[in-house]
Write an enzyme that holds these catalytic residues in place. Structure first.
Site, mmCIF file in Angstrom:
data_model
loop_
_atom_site.group_PDB
_atom_site.id
_atom_site.type_symbol
_atom_site.label_atom_id
_atom_site.label_comp_id
_atom_site.label_asym_id
_atom_site.label_seq_id
_atom_site.Cartn_x
_atom_site.Cartn_y
_atom_site.Cartn_z
ATOM 1 N N LYS A 2 0.838 -1.193 0.000
ATOM 2 C CA LYS A 2 0.000 0.000 0.000
ATOM 3 C C LYS A 2 0.872 1.242 0.000
ATOM 4 O O LYS A 2 1.877 1.312 0.711
ATOM 5 C CB LYS A 2 -0.922 0.013 1.218
ATOM 6 C CG LYS A 2 -2.011 -1.033 1.148
ATOM 7 C CD LYS A 2 -2.997 -0.861 2.274
ATOM 8 C CE LYS A 2 -4.145 -1.839 2.110
ATOM 9 N NZ LYS A 2 -4.957 -1.535 0.920
ATOM 10 N N ASP A 99 -11.882 3.420 10.701
ATOM 11 C CA ASP A 99 -12.416 3.474 9.335
ATOM 12 C C ASP A 99 -13.127 2.178 8.967
ATOM 13 O O ASP A 99 -12.908 1.610 7.896
ATOM 14 C CB ASP A 99 -11.297 3.770 8.334
ATOM 15 C CG ASP A 99 -11.826 4.305 7.000
ATOM 16 O OD1 ASP A 99 -13.015 4.688 6.944
ATOM 17 O OD2 ASP A 99 -11.058 4.333 6.028
#
Length: 247
Positions: A2, A99
């Site tokens: 990522k 999140d």
């Protein structure tokens, strides 16, 4: 792998971002010991951009599953227990995911278990904007609590039961609480009460962490908790030791 792109470009801002990401990465190394959280293998930066190398989870996003709502009640309860069980481990480590939403949950193909990905603290360290829709008020103003994660899971439970997107769930004009019961006449009162407590507007009125919400769900009558999917235990996999690439 990522990639995190900090919005800041000056040397001081990048130094702060690097320190925050390094701190949060250490948390992810520790959380990766749980079988339903991807293991962080390494983190590093290059050309003022930051990278995380994580364990690959072979599965599909729950965002796909939420498009086929509403779900059966037993399936919703099964989902809530599966996610909250992992989240309880996260909260026991005094970590807030920040999140939680369908796209950050992966249904692993090998055993059908739900894996938690993309912890918001690291994205915050990378100065990427947070996602709204599943966030309670205190998180939107920058004061997330453990119960903020509980709120997000509760919203997903309501979405799965009703087929309503979070943005369509508005507060009742008298109580100020989410007015979702009109879409859920088929839901038993005990489950409604648990979900109501998970998504209370005021932090002190919610379950304080995933553990308490999990206990409440497991106290439902046995017929309400009958699983609709037979899970197979994942085979034991030897995990490589975590490595940190110097930054």
């Amino acid at each position: 792998v990522k990639q995190l792109k900090p919005q800041v470009k000056d040397a001081k801002g990048l130094q702060v971002a690097r320190r925050l990401i390094d701190t949060e990465a250490q948390v992810l190394y520790r959380l990766g010991s749980h079988p339903q959280i991807p293991q962080l293998l390494a983190h590093f930066d290059e050309s003022n951009e930051f990278y995380l190398a994580q364990e690959l989870i072979d599965g599909h996003s729950l965002e796909d599953e939420f498009e086929t709502t509403p779900w059966e009640i037993n399936r919703v309860i099964e989902f809530l227990i599966d996610v909250l069980d992992t989240l309880a481990f996260v909260h026991e480590n005094r970590v807030i995911h920040r999140d939680l939403k369908p796209s950050n949950l992966i249904r692993r193909h090998s055993d059908n278990r739900v894996v938690l990905i993309d912890f918001g603290a690291v994205k915050q360290a990378g100065t990427q904007p947070a996602t709204q829709g599943y966030m309670p008020n205190e998180q939107l103003i920058g004061q997330p609590q453990l119960s903020s994660d509980v709120y997000a899971v509760g919203i997903m439970g309501i979405q799965a039961l009703t087929g309503q997107q979070p943005k369509k769930l508005v507060p009742h004009r008298k109580t100020g609480e989410l007015d979702w019961h009109i879409y859920a006449h088929h839901v038993n009162q005990q489950l409604m009460a648990i979900l109501d407590t998970m998504v209370r507007y005021t932090v002190r009125d919610r379950y304080p962490s995933a553990k308490e919400a999990l206990v409440a769900l497991r106290s439902l009558p046995a017929q309400s908790c009958r699983p609709v999917t037979e899970y197979r235990a994942a085979p034991a996999v030897a995990r490589p030791a975590a490595q940190t690439v110097p930054v």
